[in-house]
Design a protein around this motif. Structure first.
Motif, PDB file in Angstrom:
ATOM      1  N   ALA A 261     -10.575   5.172   7.424  1.00 53.04           N
ATOM      2  CA  ALA A 261      -9.827   5.277   6.347  1.00 53.04           C
ATOM      3  C   ALA A 261      -8.646   4.340   6.461  1.00 53.04           C
ATOM      4  N   LEU A 262      -8.193   3.509   5.819  1.00 53.50           N
ATOM      5  CA  LEU A 262      -6.934   2.614   5.968  1.00 53.50           C
ATOM      6  C   LEU A 262      -5.980   2.953   4.719  1.00 53.50           C
ATOM      7  N   LEU A 263      -4.954   3.338   5.123  1.00 49.78           N
ATOM      8  CA  LEU A 263      -3.784   3.506   4.081  1.00 49.78           C
ATOM      9  C   LEU A 263      -2.840   2.100   4.109  1.00 49.78           C
ATOM     10  N   ILE A 264      -2.501   1.765   3.023  1.00 50.03           N
ATOM     11  CA  ILE A 264      -1.590   0.373   3.057  1.00 50.03           C
ATOM     12  C   ILE A 264      -0.805   0.330   1.868  1.00 50.03           C
ATOM     13  N   ARG A 265       0.280  -0.312   1.964  1.00 52.56           N
ATOM     14  CA  ARG A 265       1.284  -0.506   0.711  1.00 52.56           C
ATOM     15  C   ARG A 265       1.071  -2.204   0.366  1.00 52.56           C
ATOM     16  N   SER A 266       2.224  -2.867   0.457  1.00 53.72           N
ATOM     17  CA  SER A 266       1.826  -4.334   0.100  1.00 53.72           C
ATOM     18  C   SER A 266       1.954  -5.274   1.328  1.00 53.72           C
ATOM     19  N   ALA A 267       2.325  -4.784   2.565  1.00 54.70           N
ATOM     20  CA  ALA A 267       2.745  -5.424   3.664  1.00 54.70           C
ATOM     21  C   ALA A 267       1.188  -5.882   4.386  1.00 54.70           C
ATOM     22  N   THR A 268       0.327  -5.074   4.188  1.00 53.31           N
ATOM     23  CA  THR A 268      -1.054  -5.307   5.040  1.00 53.31           C
ATOM     24  C   THR A 268      -1.915  -6.161   3.547  1.00 53.31           C
ATOM     25  N   THR A 269      -2.629  -7.236   4.092  1.00 53.87           N
ATOM     26  CA  THR A 269      -3.605  -7.826   3.264  1.00 53.87           C
ATOM     27  C   THR A 269      -5.107  -7.444   3.744  1.00 53.87           C
ATOM     28  N   VAL A 270      -5.950  -7.049   2.966  1.00 61.38           N
ATOM     29  CA  VAL A 270      -7.261  -6.794   3.551  1.00 61.38           C
ATOM     30  C   VAL A 270      -7.997  -7.966   2.989  1.00 61.38           C
TER      31      VAL A 270
ATOM     32  N   ILE B 136     -13.117   4.076   3.140  1.00 64.70           N
ATOM     33  CA  ILE B 136     -12.078   3.900   2.020  1.00 64.70           C
ATOM     34  C   ILE B 136     -10.614   3.404   2.454  1.00 64.70           C
ATOM     35  N   ILE B 137     -10.193   2.620   1.281  1.00 61.80           N
ATOM     36  CA  ILE B 137      -8.875   1.934   1.502  1.00 61.80           C
ATOM     37  C   ILE B 137      -7.901   2.609   0.454  1.00 61.80           C
ATOM     38  N   GLY B 138      -6.929   3.376   0.912  1.00 59.55           N
ATOM     39  CA  GLY B 138      -5.908   3.859  -0.229  1.00 59.55           C
ATOM     40  C   GLY B 138      -4.519   3.005  -0.432  1.00 59.55           C
ATOM     41  N   ARG B 139      -4.361   2.203  -1.399  1.00 58.80           N
ATOM     42  CA  ARG B 139      -3.125   1.413  -1.824  1.00 58.80           C
ATOM     43  C   ARG B 139      -1.999   2.357  -2.281  1.00 58.80           C
ATOM     44  N   ALA B 140      -1.112   2.490  -1.629  1.00 59.71           N
ATOM     45  CA  ALA B 140       0.169   3.542  -2.131  1.00 59.71           C
ATOM     46  C   ALA B 140       1.172   2.644  -3.118  1.00 59.71           C
ATOM     47  N   GLY B 141       0.304   2.396  -4.188  1.00 65.29           N
ATOM     48  CA  GLY B 141       0.933   1.730  -5.239  1.00 65.29           C
ATOM     49  C   GLY B 141       0.088   1.602  -6.461  1.00 65.29           C
TER      50      GLY B 141
ATOM     51  N   VAL C  45      -7.665  10.229  -0.421  1.00 62.69           N
ATOM     52  CA  VAL C  45      -8.535   9.687   0.847  1.00 62.69           C
ATOM     53  C   VAL C  45      -9.242  10.813   1.552  1.00 62.69           C
ATOM     54  N   LEU C  46      -8.100  12.096   1.460  1.00 57.89           N
ATOM     55  CA  LEU C  46      -8.701  13.251   2.435  1.00 57.89           C
ATOM     56  C   LEU C  46      -9.495  13.794   1.459  1.00 57.89           C
ATOM     57  N   ASP C  47      -9.644  13.910   0.232  1.00 54.21           N
ATOM     58  CA  ASP C  47     -10.511  14.352  -0.625  1.00 54.21           C
ATOM     59  C   ASP C  47     -11.968  13.759  -0.498  1.00 54.21           C
ATOM     60  N   TYR C  48     -11.856  12.523  -0.340  1.00 53.57           N
ATOM     61  CA  TYR C  48     -13.099  11.559  -0.255  1.00 53.57           C
ATOM     62  C   TYR C  48     -13.801  11.700   0.799  1.00 53.57           C
ATOM     63  N   LEU C  49     -13.213  11.779   1.994  1.00 51.97           N
ATOM     64  CA  LEU C  49     -13.806  12.177   3.280  1.00 51.97           C
ATOM     65  C   LEU C  49     -14.063  13.450   3.438  1.00 51.97           C
TER      66      LEU C  49
END
Length: 540
Positions: A59-68, A81-86, A312-316
């Motif tokens: 799983a990958l958690l990101i905001r705006s700095a990381t580009t997938v 799963i990717i979680g975008r905090a925003g 993310v935790l729920d999905y995993l």
């Protein structure tokens, strides 16, 4: 639009723990759900700098700095799963994530309160000239007369777009004894009564409001919504606010009407182009500008991190992800079986949404023929995804469409009927508003593809197209020729045309597919044809 249909298939863990990579800085408190869980191990390093093998990340958690990107996804074959905090996901390649079977979730309501509070703070500051008076004091002045303000008590606040933020703002305005009027295509009288606001037309918002704030998505329909023509329809001395999306207000027009004295002042947090350094509006004494900070609070940052962490935790853990913005990969054989029907229902939803511009209370869908023997849950979701596509600020698909409908109090019901009207597969959709309904029928066959077979009482046989004109007219000789000549004059080529009527000489409709989208000038030109009652565009 994806090249394949995907169904949501939650992870069924067959391993003791999962690895979560937190690539961007996030609130420590917000990350507690995953930090304290025994199900996951957490790596807090950038994807660019981590020494941990990317192929082992679940799983990958990101905001705006990381580009997938596609390239990054190829390096992470085990990613689930990717979680975008925003709210936005502009920095995630959604089609690529879907093709790799990676679920993408975000936090759609984590910053609702912060944005509503910032808007109200701007509203109060605008009314009382607080930033301007503060700056005057900083310059060593004591100038009380120049900063006489206006009370909020008894004033009318007009809210354009009554979603989560709009409704939160309304409750704050009512606490200050303001009158609140709101316009939203989905705002039913029942929901308006629940929030103690008056549901009115857009024109009434312009005419009645002392303050106007916009909280709509930025779409083709809302871009430049407050242009100079509409701004001049407002009360003289009105205040304008935008803490939603840059581009909803024509900034050049707003500048002009403020300078001309029609609009008393404005508060703007978002701009059509950002960063908006040295923006002309910032030079005006009557305007308050902030650098897109409506959601920039410690609480909001905690909330969005916490929301995606839990999801993310729920999905995993093996549960569905309710705020997923895409759907996991579906095997090719299942895709071939379901794809035509999901495309049909999505098209019916898109078409109905653009033909029915009133508040919606209930969407009823009926299946008959072979399709009624399939699992219809995905078809319902696809219909809703199509219906909300042109109305929602963000990505809408088969996963989050049901949540969007629930948030807007739009009920969905389905029926199965033995009468298929001679078709192997038949779908009927009825959109129930407060004062009228819209009925649209469709079918799909391997030989002819998807077709629209009826709109309200008018029968036809129309193949949906990217650019379509829906024309309501009186059935008179020569009308079709006039329409063709008008479109030709505007360099619009007709690809196909279908006409439906109830009886000779009565009401009739045309559906015309064109080679390009018809601009507003073309639609306006139709008023020159006496027999034409209305014209609408349908963009698929």
């Amino acid at each position: 639009m994806f090249t394949m249909v995907q169904l949501q298939q939650p992870v069924r863990p067959d391993q003791d723990t999962f690895t979560v990579l937190v690539s961007d800085h996030m609130s420590e408190d917000g990350l507690k759900p995953i930090l304290e869980s025994s199900l996951v191990s957490v790596i807090r390093e950038s994807v660019d700098d981590t020494t941990f093998p990317l192929e082992q990340v679940d799983a990958l958690l990101i905001r705006s700095a990381t580009t997938v990107t596609e390239e990054l996804l190829q390096k992470m074959p085990n990613l689930k799963i990717i979680g975008r905090a925003g709210v936005g996901v502009d920095n995630v390649d959604l089609p690529a994530a879907t093709a790799h079977g990676v679920v993408v979730v975000n936090a759609p309501d984590g910053n609702t309160i912060s944005t509503a509070e910032h808007t109200f703070a701007m509203l109060a500051s605008l009314a009382r000239n607080i930033p301007q008076a503060n700056q005057s004091m900083r310059e060593g002045k004591w100038d009380r007369k120049s900063y006489q303000g206006a009370e909020l008590y008894g004033k009318t606040l007009g809210i354009v777009g009554f979603g989560r933020i709009g409704s939160e703002l309304a409750s704050r305005a009512r606490a200050f004894k303001m009158n609140v009027v709101a316009f939203d295509p989905f705002l039913t009288q029942q929901r308006a009564d629940k929030h103690h606001v008056d549901a009115v037309s857009f024109e009434k918002v312009l005419e009645q409001s002392d303050f106007i704030t916009v909280h709509t998505p930025l779409t083709k329909e809302t871009k430049g919504l407050l242009n100079k023509e509409n701004l001049l329809k407002t009360k003289k001395g009105v205040f304008i606010l935008n803490c939603a999306r840059g581009g909803i207000i024509d900034e050049e027009a707003l500048y002009e009407v403020i300078v001309e004295g029609h609009v008393r002042g404005a508060a703007i947090d978002v701009f059509a182009e950002e960063p908006a350094k040295n923006h002309p509006l910032s030079s005006l004494q009557q305007v308050i500008t902030t650098p897109h900070i409506a959601a920039s609070t410690s609480e909001a940052q905690k909330n969005v991190a916490e929301q995606v962490s839990k999801e993310v935790l729920d999905y995993l853990s093996g549960n569905p992800a309710p705020h997923a913005l895409n759907l996991p990969y579906l095997d090719q054989d299942v895709y071939e079986k379901f794809s035509p029907f999901t495309k049909l229902t999505r098209t019916l939803g898109e078409t109905a949404s653009q033909l029915f511009r009133e508040p919606v209370k209930h969407i009823e869908i009926t299946y008959a023929g072979e399709i009624s023997h399939q699992e219809t849950g995905l078809f319902n979701r696809s219909l809703l995804a199509g219906f909300f596509r042109h109305r929602i600020d963000g990505y809408v698909n088969e996963v989050n469409a049901t949540l969007i409908a629930k948030e807007r109090d739009v009920k969905l019901s389905e029926r199965h009927d033995s009468e298929s009207h001679g078709y192997a597969n038949f779908v009927k959709v009825i959109i129930h508003g407060e004062s009228r309904t819209l009925t649209i029928h469709g079918t799909h066959s391997q030989e002819f593809g998807s077709r629209i077979t009826q709109i309200n009482e008018f029968q036809l046989d129309f193949k949906p197209a990217k650019h379509t004109l829906f024309v309501q007219h009186n059935d008179r000789p020569g009308v079709i020729g006039k329409v063709g000549q008008l479109l030709g004059t505007h360099d619009v080529n007709i690809a196909t045309m279908q006409v439906g009527r109830k009886q000779e000489g009565g009401d009739a409709i045309m559906l015309l597919s064109t080679d390009k989208e018809c601009q507003d000038s073309v639609l306006t030109a139709f008023t020159s044809i006496d027999e034409i009652a209305s014209v609408k565009t349908i963009e698929l």
